[in-house]
Motif scaffolding. Structure first.
Motif, short mmCIF file in Angstrom:
data_model
loop_
_atom_site.label_atom_id
_atom_site.label_comp_id
_atom_site.label_asym_id
_atom_site.label_seq_id
_atom_site.Cartn_x
_atom_site.Cartn_y
_atom_site.Cartn_z
N HIS A 1 30.28 -17.02 -30.04
CA HIS A 1 29.80 -16.14 -28.34
C HIS A 1 29.34 -14.50 -29.47
O HIS A 1 29.54 -13.45 -28.42
N GLU A 2 29.39 -14.48 -30.60
CA GLU A 2 29.69 -13.31 -30.72
C GLU A 2 28.16 -12.75 -31.09
O GLU A 2 27.86 -11.42 -30.87
N ALA A 3 26.99 -13.27 -31.31
CA ALA A 3 25.71 -12.75 -31.04
C ALA A 3 25.41 -12.53 -29.53
O ALA A 3 25.17 -11.38 -29.20
N THR A 4 26.17 -13.23 -28.25
CA THR A 4 26.25 -13.32 -27.60
C THR A 4 26.77 -11.18 -26.81
O THR A 4 26.09 -10.88 -25.95
N ALA A 5 27.86 -12.13 -27.37
CA ALA A 5 29.02 -11.16 -27.00
C ALA A 5 28.50 -9.25 -27.46
O ALA A 5 27.80 -8.64 -26.58
N LYS A 6 27.51 -9.50 -28.99
CA LYS A 6 26.47 -7.95 -29.27
C LYS A 6 25.53 -7.61 -28.36
O LYS A 6 25.58 -6.51 -27.53
N GLU A 7 24.81 -8.64 -27.17
CA GLU A 7 23.32 -8.72 -27.01
C GLU A 7 23.57 -7.84 -25.53
O GLU A 7 23.41 -6.94 -25.28
N ALA A 8 25.11 -8.71 -24.46
CA ALA A 8 25.36 -8.24 -23.99
C ALA A 8 25.81 -6.66 -23.98
O ALA A 8 25.58 -5.97 -22.73
N ALA A 9 26.34 -5.91 -24.84
CA ALA A 9 27.25 -4.20 -24.88
C ALA A 9 26.12 -4.52 -24.58
O ALA A 9 26.13 -2.99 -24.51
N SER A 10 24.70 -4.27 -25.80
CA SER A 10 23.48 -3.66 -26.45
C SER A 10 22.67 -3.49 -24.52
O SER A 10 21.56 -2.90 -24.65
N LEU A 11 23.09 -4.91 -23.84
CA LEU A 11 22.40 -4.65 -22.62
C LEU A 11 22.90 -3.99 -21.40
O LEU A 11 21.83 -3.60 -20.65
N CYS A 12 23.97 -3.75 -21.86
CA CYS A 12 25.15 -2.90 -20.45
C CYS A 12 24.14 -1.35 -20.18
O CYS A 12 23.94 -0.79 -21.06
N SER B 1 26.06 -3.98 -13.08
CA SER B 1 24.35 -5.04 -13.17
C SER B 1 24.58 -6.28 -13.29
O SER B 1 24.10 -6.99 -13.30
N GLY B 2 25.29 -6.58 -13.75
CA GLY B 2 25.87 -7.97 -14.59
C GLY B 2 25.25 -8.80 -15.52
O GLY B 2 24.68 -10.56 -15.60
N MET B 3 24.00 -8.11 -16.44
CA MET B 3 23.51 -8.44 -17.51
C MET B 3 24.41 -8.70 -18.41
O MET B 3 24.72 -10.05 -19.36
N CYS B 4 26.09 -8.61 -18.62
CA CYS B 4 27.29 -9.13 -19.20
C CYS B 4 26.90 -10.64 -18.45
O CYS B 4 27.04 -11.45 -19.71
N VAL B 5 26.83 -10.56 -17.83
CA VAL B 5 27.51 -12.10 -16.90
C VAL B 5 26.42 -13.38 -17.33
O VAL B 5 26.73 -14.45 -17.28
N LEU B 6 25.04 -12.63 -17.16
CA LEU B 6 24.12 -13.26 -17.90
C LEU B 6 24.07 -14.00 -18.83
O LEU B 6 23.25 -14.66 -19.34
N THR B 7 24.28 -12.78 -19.47
CA THR B 7 24.18 -13.15 -21.54
C THR B 7 24.80 -14.24 -21.62
O THR B 7 24.65 -15.58 -22.61
N ASP B 8 26.59 -14.02 -21.29
CA ASP B 8 27.54 -15.06 -21.70
C ASP B 8 28.26 -15.14 -20.53
O ASP B 8 29.61 -14.47 -20.57
N PRO B 9 28.39 -15.56 -19.34
CA PRO B 9 28.71 -16.93 -18.20
C PRO B 9 30.62 -17.23 -18.84
O PRO B 9 31.81 -16.88 -18.65
N ASP B 10 30.35 -17.14 -20.60
CA ASP B 10 31.56 -18.18 -21.01
C ASP B 10 32.69 -16.33 -20.74
O ASP B 10 33.89 -16.39 -21.32
N LEU B 11 32.26 -15.01 -21.31
CA LEU B 11 33.62 -13.94 -21.99
C LEU B 11 32.96 -13.22 -20.91
O LEU B 11 34.42 -11.98 -20.85
N PHE B 12 32.51 -13.48 -19.95
CA PHE B 12 32.55 -12.13 -18.79
C PHE B 12 32.15 -12.54 -17.22
O PHE B 12 31.71 -13.82 -17.20
N ASP B 13 32.55 -11.85 -16.60
CA ASP B 13 32.37 -12.40 -14.90
C ASP B 13 32.26 -11.08 -14.62
O ASP B 13 32.62 -9.85 -15.09
#
Length: 63
Positions: free
Chosen positions: A44-55, A13-25
């Motif tokens: 990056h803690e907050a955006t990593a957690k957000e990416a996990a919740s949006l996945c 879905s790419g939600m992780c990349v949209l949330t934090d492109p420094d952590l995910f591709d």
């Protein structure tokens, strides 16, 4: 903090990349998640957690 990804669960879905492109591709082959930083700094803690919740596939785990 440690980030883990399960590429077999990823639906691309790419939600992780949209949330934090420094952590995910995304893989150019099939669009699945590529983890760029397993142990990110606190900034990056907050955006990593957000990416996990949006996945939608639950492919990202934060510990």
């Amino acid at each position: 903090m440690k980030i883990s990804v399960d590429q077999t669960k990823c639906c691309g879905s790419g939600m992780c990349v949209l949330t934090d492109p420094d952590l995910f591709d995304q893989s150019e082959d099939d669009g699945t998640v590529v983890l760029l930083e397993e142990h990110p700094d606190a900034a990056h803690e907050a955006t990593a957690k957000e990416a996990a919740s949006l996945c939608p596939a639950g492919a990202i785990t934060i510990s």
